[in-house]
Structure formats: C-alpha cells, structure tokens
Design an enzyme around this catalytic site. Sequence first.
Site, PDB file in Angstrom:
ATOM      1  N   SER A 143       0.212  -8.560 -31.223  1.00 21.08           N
ATOM      2  CA  SER A 143       1.356  -9.461 -31.351  1.00 21.08           C
ATOM      3  C   SER A 143       1.897  -9.787 -29.968  1.00 21.08           C
ATOM      4  CB  SER A 143       2.459  -8.811 -32.191  1.00 21.08           C
ATOM      5  OG  SER A 143       2.015  -8.568 -33.504  1.00 21.08           O
ATOM      6  N   ARG A 175      10.118  -1.235 -31.108  1.00 26.11           N
ATOM      7  CA  ARG A 175       9.353  -1.482 -29.875  1.00 26.11           C
ATOM      8  C   ARG A 175      10.082  -0.991 -28.625  1.00 26.11           C
ATOM      9  NH1 ARG A 175       6.912  -1.576 -33.648  1.00 26.11           N
ATOM     10  NH2 ARG A 175       5.573  -3.203 -34.507  1.00 26.11           N
ATOM     11  N   GLU A 218       6.227  -9.083 -26.340  1.00 23.01           N
ATOM     12  CA  GLU A 218       5.893  -7.701 -26.669  1.00 23.01           C
ATOM     13  C   GLU A 218       4.833  -7.197 -25.694  1.00 23.01           C
ATOM     14  OE1 GLU A 218       4.079  -5.311 -30.489  1.00 23.01           O
ATOM     15  OE2 GLU A 218       5.651  -6.779 -30.850  1.00 23.01           O
TER      16      GLU A 218
END
Length: 304
Positions: free
Chosen positions: A228, A177, A298
């Site tokens: 998410s 990420r 996130e």
Amino acid sequence: MDRFDTLIQELRRRVPQLELREQEPMSSYTTFRIGGPARLIALPRCRKEAIAAVQAARELDISPFFLGNGSNLLVSDQGYAGFVLKTAGLDDVQEVNHRLRAESGIPLARLAMAALGRGLTGLEFAHGIPGTLGGGVTMNAGAYGGELVQVLTSVTFLNEAGDEVTLPVEECALTYRHSLFTDHPEWLILEAEFALTPGDPAAIKAKMDELAQKRRSKQPLDLPSAGSTFKRPEGHFAAALIEQCGLKGVGVGGAQVSEKHAGFVVNRGGATADDVRRLMELIQNTVLRETGIALEPEVKFLGF
C-alpha cells in the site's frame, strides 16, 4: 581513509565472519526492485553479530539503517551513502506456553507458518504480509482486520546506549502504522513475543488460504511494489479516493498506479525512484485538489 573504510576494518577485526558488501545495489534488497548502491551493507547471521556491528558503527558516529525485507521502502536512484544492516539472519523462533518468541528478521509469513505448525491461532492475518517482524512491529502491520498489537505482548530492542531493553506492548504505543519504534529508528528491534491461542491446524490453514486467495484476487502481486503506497485517511480508503480521481492505470515512466488495485504503485518495468516519487506527488496533488483530503505516504524513503 574515510569512516566507512575504518568501520570495515573494525568489523573485520571484531566480527571476522560477518558478511560485508560495498556499493551494493539496493534494488536487490527492496520489493520495488528499485534503488542505487549502498555504501556498506552488513548481513549478520545472528543477534551477537548484529549487536557487534551496531556498536562498532556507533563508536564511529555512523548510524545504521536497519533493513528487513525492504517491502515498504523506496531507495533513491543515487543510492544511500550510509551503513545498512540487514536483519534477515535474526530469524530464530521458539514457543513457551502458547507464546511465540521470534527474532526481528523473520518474515511475517514464516512466523505465521511457525504458529500454524504449533497449532496456535492469532497470526493468520500476517501470512500474506511481505515484511519482517521488526518492520511489522515498527509499523504495527495489519491486514484483513488483524494487527500485530492484538497478539503482541512485549518487544526487546537495543537502545542508543547499547542496552537490551524489553517493554510490554502497552508501553510500545502501537497505533495505525505507528509505534514508539517509528519515533526511534536508532533502536534495533531484536525480538518480540506473542500470546496465541491453541487452535485446530486445519482451521488455521483454511483461514490462511482464504486470506491468500483474497490477496491474489485483489492485489497486483505479479509486479514489484512496496505494498500500500499511502496510509488510510481517517474515514476513507486511499485506493477508493485515487480511483475516484481517475488515476487508476496512470503512469510516470516505468511507475504506474496499478490497474488491479489503485492503492498500489507498481514497477511495470524499469521504473526509477524518481518515477515513483513523481507519480506519488501527482496522486497526492490530484486527490487533494479533487477531494480536499491529504494522502500520507505509507512507503518510507531512503537516500533522498
């Protein structure tokens, strides 16, 4: 006349065909379906229009915010007092010698279908990811054991000086990420190239269908969300920690920890950005207190 009025005038002079929208609700541009108005949104239909818009904005010291599908984004209820450039019009895809070269605005699902249509395997995991290629590269998007870094070969972007630069994937620092582009939000990703492998279209389609079924069975796809909500802590799973702390189904206003998958915060109807932020803080505080583990969002934030 403020800088944005000047920018609008300049864009209409330089790129008369460019679609511009003022005070446009960002709730129409995010998968959360949340967010107040943006001062100005540009919707270029091609790379040339996008580059011209970026250059005009930078000359007025206005930094564009580059928006893909808004699938990983929470926008303030007050909106965003800036300039948003939506990349959806940059969606060309071409194949050269088993390599796919695609522009940044193409949805990852469409890119995976383009690979399937050419009998190329390697992007099956991306079919269910709701973002665009630009956002996917920035966050090294992944699912079910696959990540873009596994098949990506190079990325072309517009840097702060207005130059088009192509870097091999090894120099893009893609990790979980995160990437070089996470650290440089002022760079506009223009296109990326992938090295794929010839495969059996029926087998590729079967794998995509299998992963789609897994998503439908496990994720709350029937409610607006940003996917998410938190990154995976090393050695743990965010959803398991949240559920372990008894937070599954807990809500603040119209925002709720999904009853289907605790890793998702969903908009069950009328949720505000403030509802989501307060719920995220409740989750983080509770998980830290109960387990000692700090959850990192996130989801990206705009206008706060």
